[in-house]
Design a protein around this motif. Structure first.
Motif, PDB file in Angstrom:
ATOM      1  N   VAL A   1      -7.763  -0.837   5.299  1.00  0.00           N
ATOM      2  CA  VAL A   1      -7.844  -0.375   3.916  1.00  0.00           C
ATOM      3  C   VAL A   1      -6.527   0.282   3.544  1.00  0.00           C
ATOM      4  O   VAL A   1      -6.025   1.146   4.259  1.00  0.00           O
ATOM      5  N   VAL A   2      -5.957  -0.133   2.424  1.00  0.00           N
ATOM      6  CA  VAL A   2      -4.717   0.461   1.917  1.00  0.00           C
ATOM      7  C   VAL A   2      -5.061   1.371   0.748  1.00  0.00           C
ATOM      8  O   VAL A   2      -5.753   0.962  -0.188  1.00  0.00           O
ATOM      9  N   ALA A   3      -4.599   2.611   0.807  1.00  0.00           N
ATOM     10  CA  ALA A   3      -4.787   3.573  -0.281  1.00  0.00           C
ATOM     11  C   ALA A   3      -3.443   4.202  -0.590  1.00  0.00           C
ATOM     12  O   ALA A   3      -2.402   3.766  -0.071  1.00  0.00           O
ATOM     13  N   PHE A   4      -3.453   5.240  -1.433  1.00  0.00           N
ATOM     14  CA  PHE A   4      -2.211   5.872  -1.838  1.00  0.00           C
ATOM     15  C   PHE A   4      -2.334   7.385  -1.707  1.00  0.00           C
ATOM     16  O   PHE A   4      -3.373   7.961  -2.020  1.00  0.00           O
ATOM     17  N   ASP A   5      -1.240   8.030  -1.259  1.00  0.00           N
ATOM     18  CA  ASP A   5      -1.265   9.480  -1.111  1.00  0.00           C
ATOM     19  C   ASP A   5      -0.779  10.151  -2.386  1.00  0.00           C
ATOM     20  O   ASP A   5      -0.647   9.504  -3.440  1.00  0.00           O
ATOM     21  N   GLU A   6      -0.484  11.480  -2.306  1.00  0.00           N
ATOM     22  CA  GLU A   6      -0.130  12.244  -3.511  1.00  0.00           C
ATOM     23  C   GLU A   6       1.216  11.840  -4.104  1.00  0.00           C
ATOM     24  O   GLU A   6       1.528  12.181  -5.244  1.00  0.00           O
ATOM     25  N   GLN A   7       2.035  11.108  -3.351  1.00  0.00           N
ATOM     26  CA  GLN A   7       3.308  10.624  -3.856  1.00  0.00           C
ATOM     27  C   GLN A   7       3.280   9.110  -4.086  1.00  0.00           C
ATOM     28  O   GLN A   7       4.323   8.482  -4.226  1.00  0.00           O
ATOM     29  N   LEU A   8       2.086   8.548  -4.120  1.00  0.00           N
ATOM     30  CA  LEU A   8       1.870   7.109  -4.297  1.00  0.00           C
ATOM     31  C   LEU A   8       2.494   6.284  -3.187  1.00  0.00           C
ATOM     32  O   LEU A   8       2.845   5.118  -3.384  1.00  0.00           O
ATOM     33  N   PRO A  10       1.881   4.220   0.215  1.00  0.00           N
ATOM     34  CA  PRO A  10       0.686   3.565   0.761  1.00  0.00           C
ATOM     35  C   PRO A  10       0.288   4.136   2.121  1.00  0.00           C
ATOM     36  O   PRO A  10       1.141   4.471   2.945  1.00  0.00           O
ATOM     37  N   THR A  11      -1.010   4.276   2.315  1.00  0.00           N
ATOM     38  CA  THR A  11      -1.552   4.683   3.610  1.00  0.00           C
ATOM     39  C   THR A  11      -2.442   3.563   4.125  1.00  0.00           C
ATOM     40  O   THR A  11      -3.024   2.802   3.348  1.00  0.00           O
ATOM     41  N   ILE A  12      -2.546   3.456   5.438  1.00  0.00           N
ATOM     42  CA  ILE A  12      -3.314   2.376   6.051  1.00  0.00           C
ATOM     43  C   ILE A  12      -4.365   2.975   6.982  1.00  0.00           C
ATOM     44  O   ILE A  12      -4.057   3.827   7.820  1.00  0.00           O
ATOM     45  N   THR A  13      -5.593   2.555   6.812  1.00  0.00           N
ATOM     46  CA  THR A  13      -6.682   2.967   7.696  1.00  0.00           C
ATOM     47  C   THR A  13      -7.302   1.718   8.315  1.00  0.00           C
ATOM     48  O   THR A  13      -7.642   0.767   7.591  1.00  0.00           O
ATOM     49  N   ASP A  14      -7.421   1.698   9.656  1.00  0.00           N
ATOM     50  CA  ASP A  14      -7.968   0.504  10.302  1.00  0.00           C
ATOM     51  C   ASP A  14      -9.497   0.526  10.292  1.00  0.00           C
ATOM     52  O   ASP A  14     -10.121   1.452   9.763  1.00  0.00           O
ATOM     53  N   GLY A  15     -10.093  -0.475  10.892  1.00  0.00           N
ATOM     54  CA  GLY A  15     -11.546  -0.614  10.859  1.00  0.00           C
ATOM     55  C   GLY A  15     -12.288   0.500  11.556  1.00  0.00           C
ATOM     56  O   GLY A  15     -13.486   0.714  11.303  1.00  0.00           O
ATOM     57  N   ASP A  16     -11.608   1.236  12.450  1.00  0.00           N
ATOM     58  CA  ASP A  16     -12.229   2.353  13.158  1.00  0.00           C
ATOM     59  C   ASP A  16     -11.999   3.690  12.462  1.00  0.00           C
ATOM     60  O   ASP A  16     -12.351   4.741  12.992  1.00  0.00           O
ATOM     61  N   GLY A  17     -11.380   3.654  11.271  1.00  0.00           N
ATOM     62  CA  GLY A  17     -11.122   4.879  10.539  1.00  0.00           C
ATOM     63  C   GLY A  17      -9.856   5.601  10.957  1.00  0.00           C
ATOM     64  O   GLY A  17      -9.594   6.724  10.518  1.00  0.00           O
TER      65      GLY A  17
END
Length: 287
Positions: A1-8, A10-17
């Protein structure tokens, strides 16, 4: 899962969190076409975000400083529901005109400083709260964001508030910076904060920089000896004088007349931001 932090970023989280620093390398069982394409797409996303992030962060901070307001339906559609801006919206405190301050929860609902859900009327207009707007509630909001470990995209709750003195409010000149000598680069840096460089005069010399603060109202920083358009460092440090005027080039705007602008005409947020910019100039002069 790709999301965005406070500075936009990208952050990446794998299937195990687990949070990862980069995408995993394609494994033997991964699709030989989809996996490289995904890596290429993510690389392009990071590249695009470097430009977009700076633009959007600056845009939202200017919206706070300039007191921009959105109708509630536009706020929901253009900001809360926006896939890129939503992470930023959730990291800020918002305020409704003639209404409460609130934050946007993960599910898009609104909550006050006590974490109670609130519902705004459909006619509400919403903007980014300045610390001046929050008043005595600032400490409570700071505690909420600290408890939730919410990092802000720009300085909001911790933003210094500056206040005009009674004498300054009654006048059209700001004596606290009179005679201050500042490097021209520091003066021109104000252009990134909403100030406009003055029209070049004789020999292409700019003798002021100004910021519009309302209809027929400008805060003007007079510059001596002035800044040359093509060679801004040519004349060295600039001696400053600060005034409020109906036009930047109106050198007689400080005359004693009941209709002349006064610094007391400024709303508290605008005054605070003007003084913050001037404080940065004073700091540059001290270095």
């Amino acid at each position: 899962v790709v999301a965005f932090d406070e500075q936009l970023k990208p952050t990446i989280t794998d299937g195990d969190g687990k949070v990862r620093k980069s995408l995993p390398k394609p494994a033997a069982k991964d699709d030989p076409e989809l996996a490289p394409a995904a890596a290429k797409r993510f690389a392009q996303l990071k590249k695009d975000l470097r430009t977009v992030a700076a633009e959007q962060l600056g845009r939202l901070e200017r919206a706070m400083v300039d007191r921009r307001r959105w109708p509630l339906d536009e706020f929901r559609e253009l900001l809360v529901a926006h896939p890129l801006l939503h992470p930023l919206v959730r990291r800020l405190v918002w305020v409704a005109d003639d209404g409460p301050a609130f934050r946007v929860a993960e599910d898009g609902t609104f909550a006050d400083a006590a974490d109670d859900a609130i519902v705004l009327p459909g006619t509400a207009r919403v903007g980014i709260a300045h610390p001046v707007d929050l008043g005595d509630g600032l400490a409570a909001w700071s505690e909420v964001f600290a408890d939730y470990e919410i990092l802000q995209p720009f300085e909001q709750l911790g933003r210094p508030v500056h206040v005009l003195t009674g004498e300054e409010r009654a006048g059209a000149r700001l004596a606290r910076l009179d005679g201050l000598k500042v490097p021209p680069g520091a003066v021109l840096g104000l252009a990134k904060r909403g100030w406009e460089r003055g029209a070049p005069q004789d020999a292409g010399v700019e003798t002021w920089i100004s910021r519009r603060v309302g209809a027929g109202r400008f805060v003007v920083i007079d510059l001596t000896p002035g800044i040359t358009v093509d060679l801004p460092e040519e004349f060295g440090d600039q001696t400053l004088g600060v005034r409020i005027a109906e036009r930047p080039d109106d050198l007689h705007s400080t005359r004693d007349a009941t209709t002349s602008p006064r610094f007391g005409d400024l709303d508290p947020v605008t005054a605070s931001e003007i003084l913050a910019d001037l404080a940065r100039l004073a700091a540059a002069a001290a270095r």
